[in-house]
Write an enzyme that holds these catalytic residues in place. Structure first.
Site, PDB file in Angstrom:
ATOM      1  N   ARG A  64      19.780   7.397   1.711  1.00  0.00           N
ATOM      2  CA  ARG A  64      19.892   6.073   0.991  1.00  0.00           C
ATOM      3  C   ARG A  64      19.555   6.145  -0.464  1.00  0.00           C
ATOM      4  NH1 ARG A  64      17.317   1.456   4.306  1.00  0.00           N
ATOM      5  NH2 ARG A  64      18.478   0.346   2.822  1.00  0.00           N
ATOM      6  N   HIS A 117      11.230  -6.287   0.139  1.00  0.00           N
ATOM      7  CA  HIS A 117      11.456  -5.417   1.271  1.00  0.00           C
ATOM      8  C   HIS A 117      11.039  -3.988   0.788  1.00  0.00           C
ATOM      9  CE1 HIS A 117      14.106  -8.137   3.949  1.00  0.00           C
ATOM     10  NE2 HIS A 117      12.869  -8.539   3.864  1.00  0.00           N
ATOM     11  N   ASN A 212      28.341 -16.310  -0.621  1.00  0.00           N
ATOM     12  CA  ASN A 212      28.510 -15.188   0.314  1.00  0.00           C
ATOM     13  C   ASN A 212      29.965 -15.207   0.535  1.00  0.00           C
ATOM     14  OD1 ASN A 212      26.278 -13.663   1.593  1.00  0.00           O
ATOM     15  ND2 ASN A 212      27.402 -14.187   3.401  1.00  0.00           N
TER      16      ASN A 212
HETATM   17  N1  APR Z   1      29.766 -10.636  -1.775  1.00  0.00           N
HETATM   18  C1  APR Z   1      29.013 -11.443  -1.428  1.00  0.00           C
HETATM   19  N2  APR Z   1      28.518 -11.486  -0.147  1.00  0.00           N
HETATM   20  C2  APR Z   1      28.733 -10.375   0.737  1.00  0.00           C
HETATM   21  C3  APR Z   1      29.763  -9.238   0.102  1.00  0.00           C
HETATM   22  C4  APR Z   1      30.044  -9.349  -1.340  1.00  0.00           C
HETATM   23  N3  APR Z   1      30.852  -8.743  -1.832  1.00  0.00           N
HETATM   24  N4  APR Z   1      30.020  -8.180   0.974  1.00  0.00           N
HETATM   25  C5  APR Z   1      29.202  -8.719   2.199  1.00  0.00           C
HETATM   26  N5  APR Z   1      28.603  -9.941   2.014  1.00  0.00           N
HETATM   27  C6  APR Z   1      27.744 -10.689   3.041  1.00  0.00           C
HETATM   28  C7  APR Z   1      27.934 -10.571   4.336  1.00  0.00           C
HETATM   29  O1  APR Z   1      29.083 -11.385   4.677  1.00  0.00           O
HETATM   30  C8  APR Z   1      26.611 -10.663   4.999  1.00  0.00           C
HETATM   31  O2  APR Z   1      26.619 -12.370   5.126  1.00  0.00           O
HETATM   32  O3  APR Z   1      26.302 -10.337   2.631  1.00  0.00           O
HETATM   33  C9  APR Z   1      25.768 -10.231   3.919  1.00  0.00           C
HETATM   34  C10 APR Z   1      24.986  -9.083   4.169  1.00  0.00           C
HETATM   35  O4  APR Z   1      24.218  -9.408   5.262  1.00  0.00           O
HETATM   36  P1  APR Z   1      23.482  -8.196   6.027  1.00  0.00           P
HETATM   37  O5  APR Z   1      24.238  -7.083   6.071  1.00  0.00           O
HETATM   38  O6  APR Z   1      22.872  -8.638   7.042  1.00  0.00           O
HETATM   39  O7  APR Z   1      22.323  -7.985   4.993  1.00  0.00           O
HETATM   40  P2  APR Z   1      20.810  -8.709   4.471  1.00  0.00           P
HETATM   41  O8  APR Z   1      21.076 -10.124   4.760  1.00  0.00           O
HETATM   42  O9  APR Z   1      20.654  -8.449   3.274  1.00  0.00           O
HETATM   43  O10 APR Z   1      19.789  -8.146   5.584  1.00  0.00           O
HETATM   44  C11 APR Z   1      18.642  -8.687   5.362  1.00  0.00           C
HETATM   45  O11 APR Z   1      17.536  -7.087   7.006  1.00  0.00           O
HETATM   46  O12 APR Z   1      18.147  -4.903   7.872  1.00  0.00           O
HETATM   47  C12 APR Z   1      17.278  -5.698   7.018  1.00  0.00           C
HETATM   48  O13 APR Z   1      15.705  -5.211   5.517  1.00  0.00           O
HETATM   49  C13 APR Z   1      16.872  -5.387   5.627  1.00  0.00           C
HETATM   50  O14 APR Z   1      17.025  -6.179   3.630  1.00  0.00           O
HETATM   51  C14 APR Z   1      17.657  -6.289   4.905  1.00  0.00           C
HETATM   52  C15 APR Z   1      17.556  -7.537   5.958  1.00  0.00           C
END
Ligand code: APR
Length: 248
Positions: A64, A117, A212
């Site tokens: 990563r 994080h 989002n």
């Molecule tokens: N623009 C805006 N939103 C987006 C885009 C984009 N181009 N691409 C994806 N998304 C949205 C998705 O719809 C989803 O709701 O971003 C979100 C990503 O969600 P996750 O994959 O769950 O990531 P995140 O919310 O940051 O996870 C939180 O979980 O695994 C742990 O520590 C890790 O920091 C992470 C935490």
């Protein structure tokens, strides 16, 4: 078109998640072909995993780290950094809280950032506790610190089951208490305590905005929800950059 932030002299807190880095080529966690798909979270992102197999965990995080270093901030990161400059130069206050560990916000020029994080570009010694910047991508595993105890190094990442770094939550809540608006970008809103910050903002009757790609789990908690990709929506809607240039 109405802007998310109309005037610069305000107090703004922005929180981001993996979604803002998606357009830079960094996988999100829970989308299709998400980062966790080929790893069980417990296998790689927990203290138990690290004590069981530090080499496996280091291989996961080095992959990563390499990926993050090979990616570039996208227009969404740049728009957040420009918003900060616009606000601060007008005498406002700005704090960026990110759940992301990829370092792209700082590379985009964001200044006042809390990486709640942790960071892929930072290591911590499990013996002496020293925390230091570490962008090495090719090292003997598991890496050891050069302290007298030759402590095992670990990624300075908040793993599942661990609490946030001391003082971070207090700093974040203090900024939200003072803010005029809390803007949340690119997060699924299911991992706490980050996902609970919008509840905290609501309890203080702050304006809350969500940008989002799709409606996050806690979308109903926001005053405004803007569906779209950060790299497209933020440059167009975050703040009046055209007027700003025209301010003269
Ligand atoms: N623009 C805006 N939103 C987006 C885009 C984009 N181009 N691409 C994806 N998304 C949205 C998705 O719809 C989803 O709701 O971003 C979100 C990503 O969600 P996750 O994959 O769950 O990531 P995140 O919310 O940051 O996870 C939180 O979980 O695994 C742990 O520590 C890790 O920091 C992470 C935490």
């Amino acid at each position: 078109m109405n802007w998310i932030v109309e005037k610069p002299k305000q107090r703004i807190v922005v929180m981001t998640g993996a979604g803002i880095s998606a357009e830079s080529g960094i996988q999100t966690f829970r989308g299709a072909n998400g980062l966790w798909e080929n790893h069980r979270i417990e296998e790689v992102a927990s203290p138990a995993a690290f004590s069981r197999d530090p080499v496996l965990v280091w291989n996961f995080y080095l992959q990563r780290r390499r990926q993050a270093l090979s990616c570039r901030p996208n227009a969404g990161h740049l728009a957040v950094a420009e918003l900060e400059k616009w606000i601060v130069s007008a005498g406002g206050d700005f704090l960026l809280v990110t759940q992301n560990v990829d370092g792209l916000h700082s590379r985009a020029g964001s200044g006042n950032v809390i990486e709640m994080h942790g960071s892929l570009m930072t290591s911590r010694c499990t013996a002496c506790g020293q925390i230091f910047p570490d962008k090495r991508t090719d090292l003997e595993l598991p890496p050891r610190h050069n302290c007298p105890e030759k402590g095992l190094l670990r990624p300075h990442i908040v793993w599942f089951g661990e609490s946030l770094f001391p003082g971070d939550m207090e700093r974040i809540e203090c900024a939200i208490e003072k803010c005029d608006m809390f803007i949340v970008i690119g997060t699924s809103g299911i991992v706490y305590p980050a996902a609970g910050l919008v509840n905290f903002a609501n309890s203080l009757e702050k304006r809350t905005v969500c940008v989002n790609k799709e409606a996050p789990a806690n979308v109903e908690l926001f005053d405004t929800f803007i569906r779209g990709e950060a790299g497209k929506e933020l440059p167009q809607r975050l703040f009046p950059r055209k007027n700003r240039e025209g301010d003269g």
